[in-house]
Scaffold this motif. Structure first.
Motif, PDB file in Angstrom:
ATOM      1  N   GLN A  67       0.866  -1.271   0.089  1.00  0.00           N
ATOM      2  CA  GLN A  67       0.036   0.245  -0.083  1.00  0.00           C
ATOM      3  C   GLN A  67       0.814   1.337  -0.028  1.00  0.00           C
ATOM      4  OE1 GLN A  67      -3.239  -0.030  -0.402  1.00  0.00           O
ATOM      5  NE2 GLN A  67      -3.391  -2.374  -0.036  1.00  0.00           N
ATOM      6  N   GLN A  68       2.222   1.172   0.237  1.00  0.00           N
ATOM      7  CA  GLN A  68       3.227   2.321   0.123  1.00  0.00           C
ATOM      8  C   GLN A  68       2.806   3.119   1.263  1.00  0.00           C
ATOM      9  OE1 GLN A  68       4.222   4.009  -3.852  1.00  0.00           O
ATOM     10  NE2 GLN A  68       2.837   2.216  -4.548  1.00  0.00           N
ATOM     11  N   VAL A  69       2.280   2.718   2.557  1.00  0.00           N
ATOM     12  CA  VAL A  69       2.245   3.473   3.614  1.00  0.00           C
ATOM     13  C   VAL A  69       2.938   2.890   4.883  1.00  0.00           C
ATOM     14  CG1 VAL A  69       0.336   4.284   5.163  1.00  0.00           C
ATOM     15  CG2 VAL A  69      -0.164   4.281   2.881  1.00  0.00           C
ATOM     16  N   HIS A  70       3.389   3.648   5.440  1.00  0.00           N
ATOM     17  CA  HIS A  70       4.508   3.063   6.630  1.00  0.00           C
ATOM     18  C   HIS A  70       3.863   3.429   8.057  1.00  0.00           C
ATOM     19  CE1 HIS A  70       6.838   1.600   3.463  1.00  0.00           C
ATOM     20  NE2 HIS A  70       6.801   2.341   2.968  1.00  0.00           N
ATOM     21  N   GLU A  71       2.788   3.153   8.282  1.00  0.00           N
ATOM     22  CA  GLU A  71       2.078   3.550   9.690  1.00  0.00           C
ATOM     23  C   GLU A  71       0.866   2.617   9.713  1.00  0.00           C
ATOM     24  OE1 GLU A  71       0.235   7.451  10.479  1.00  0.00           O
ATOM     25  OE2 GLU A  71       1.308   7.994   8.704  1.00  0.00           O
ATOM     26  N   PRO A  72       0.531   2.289  10.876  1.00  0.00           N
ATOM     27  CA  PRO A  72      -0.790   1.655  10.997  1.00  0.00           C
ATOM     28  C   PRO A  72      -2.104   2.463  10.819  1.00  0.00           C
ATOM     29  CG  PRO A  72       0.673   0.750  12.581  1.00  0.00           C
ATOM     30  CD  PRO A  72       1.198   2.026  12.109  1.00  0.00           C
ATOM     31  N   CYS A  73      -3.173   2.146  10.695  1.00  0.00           N
ATOM     32  CA  CYS A  73      -4.352   2.831  10.795  1.00  0.00           C
ATOM     33  C   CYS A  73      -5.495   2.182  11.405  1.00  0.00           C
ATOM     34  CB  CYS A  73      -4.816   3.203   9.372  1.00  0.00           C
ATOM     35  SG  CYS A  73      -4.892   1.794   8.303  1.00  0.00           S
ATOM     36  N   PHE A  74      -6.474   2.805  11.556  1.00  0.00           N
ATOM     37  CA  PHE A  74      -7.972   2.085  12.051  1.00  0.00           C
ATOM     38  C   PHE A  74      -9.047   2.651  11.438  1.00  0.00           C
ATOM     39  CE2 PHE A  74      -7.843   6.176  14.992  1.00  0.00           C
ATOM     40  CZ  PHE A  74      -9.368   6.441  14.587  1.00  0.00           C
ATOM     41  N   GLY A  75     -10.056   1.770  11.541  1.00  0.00           N
ATOM     42  CA  GLY A  75     -11.202   1.941  10.856  1.00  0.00           C
ATOM     43  C   GLY A  75     -12.374   1.415  11.877  1.00  0.00           C
ATOM     44  N   TYR A  76     -13.538   1.708  11.661  1.00  0.00           N
ATOM     45  CA  TYR A  76     -14.557   0.959  12.308  1.00  0.00           C
ATOM     46  C   TYR A  76     -15.196  -0.273  11.694  1.00  0.00           C
ATOM     47  CZ  TYR A  76     -17.530   4.066   9.438  1.00  0.00           C
ATOM     48  OH  TYR A  76     -18.091   4.796   8.575  1.00  0.00           O
ATOM     49  N   LEU A  77     -15.690  -1.079  12.603  1.00  0.00           N
ATOM     50  CA  LEU A  77     -16.624  -2.350  12.112  1.00  0.00           C
ATOM     51  C   LEU A  77     -18.228  -2.264  12.352  1.00  0.00           C
ATOM     52  CD1 LEU A  77     -14.266  -4.937  13.432  1.00  0.00           C
ATOM     53  CD2 LEU A  77     -14.382  -4.281  11.227  1.00  0.00           C
ATOM     54  N   LEU A  78     -18.873  -2.513  11.565  1.00  0.00           N
ATOM     55  CA  LEU A  78     -20.338  -2.572  11.784  1.00  0.00           C
ATOM     56  C   LEU A  78     -21.163  -3.756  11.877  1.00  0.00           C
ATOM     57  CD1 LEU A  78     -21.072   0.510   9.303  1.00  0.00           C
ATOM     58  CD2 LEU A  78     -20.915   0.701  11.764  1.00  0.00           C
ATOM     59  N   GLU A  79     -22.220  -3.898  12.328  1.00  0.00           N
ATOM     60  CA  GLU A  79     -23.079  -4.828  12.548  1.00  0.00           C
ATOM     61  C   GLU A  79     -23.349  -5.383  10.946  1.00  0.00           C
ATOM     62  OE1 GLU A  79     -24.957  -8.450  13.894  1.00  0.00           O
ATOM     63  OE2 GLU A  79     -23.795  -7.169  15.117  1.00  0.00           O
TER      64      GLU A  79
END
Length: 256
Positions: A67-79
């Motif tokens: 992905q050519q990105v060098h840091e973690p990331c977050f997102g949300y999960l939905l039901e």
């Protein structure tokens, strides 16, 4: 510009089938991107959905290089995006879909950063389940990371097998493994140590401390997709995937 105003504009665009609209490219900082993501989460909840947890992304070197990105990331999960193993997705209902091979961790007690430690994560996480994250490549990722974060970091859905209780014998998630089969053909493998260079519990530590920047805790009962052991795989019409995590079992999905 006000975060809620930006969120309103992106929410309206999403409702029209437009993700990561070009008119917003290059206009957000990373902190704004995350703040807009959380504002969109509130709109999903207000519309009747329910948050089931979080995803941590870009945790392995294979993913960061791809992905050519060098840091973690977050997102949300939905039901609305939570499915059991064996789920068959309609390919024509997805946007450039793919999948990632992960463990889905259950948090048994609330963690609030900053200062959450590895020992805190060990004490809090109760179960691990074999899982696939279903992603959509809805726009350029590395080229416009803040807008990708606002658009929930490619998250679409997630598929899990049976959750396995964590014990002293299996709690070292760095020793977990995954073997991926696509259409019945071995297609890749990786160790759990590929995640955060030490296993998925380190994703919990990172997430709890990152959420604290937005005055949020990692709440008891949440599920956390720990990040892919492997690279992200694209899906095509007819793709059948099975990921086996050894003692943690296996998970399957298909694209019709």
């Amino acid at each position: 510009m006000d975060i809620e105003t930006i969120a309103d504009a992106l929410w309206d665009a999403m409702r029209q089938g437009r993700h990561m609209p070009a008119e917003w490219a290059g206009r957000l900082t990373m902190q704004q991107g995350y703040a807009v993501q959380l504002a969109l989460l509130r709109r999903h909840i207000a519309s009747g959905d329910r948050q089931t947890g979080w995803k941590v992304g870009l945790t392995s070197e294979a993913m960061r290089v791809q992905q050519q990105v060098h840091e973690p990331c977050f997102g949300y999960l939905l039901e609305s995006g939570r499915h059991a193993s064996g789920k068959a997705y309609r390919f024509d209902e997805l946007i450039a879909p793919g999948f990632e091979n992960e463990l889905c961790l259950t948090v048994g007690k609330t963690l609030r950063g900053p200062g959450v430690s590895f020992e805190d994560a060990v004490d809090a996480v109760t179960h691990a389940a074999p899982a696939l994250e279903i992603v959509e490549v809805r726009g350029p990722f590395a080229g416009n990371l803040p807008l990708a974060m606002a658009d929930n970091a490619q998250q679409k859905a997630y598929v899990t097998g049976a959750a396995v209780p964590l014990t002293a014998e299996n709690r070292d998630l760095a020793r977990a493994t995954v073997a991926v089969e696509i259409d019945g053909t071995p297609s890749g493998s990786a160790p759990g140590s590929a995640v955060m260079d030490g296993g998925g519990l380190l994703s919990i530590v990172w997430l709890a401390n990152k959420l604290a920047e937005f005055d949020l805790s990692l709440d008891a009962g949440m599920q956390v997709m720990s990040g892919s052991f492997t690279k992200q795989y694209p899906a095509s019409i007819g793709t059948r995937v099975s990921a086996s995590f050894g003692r943690f079992g296996s998970v399957q999905a298909s694209f019709l």
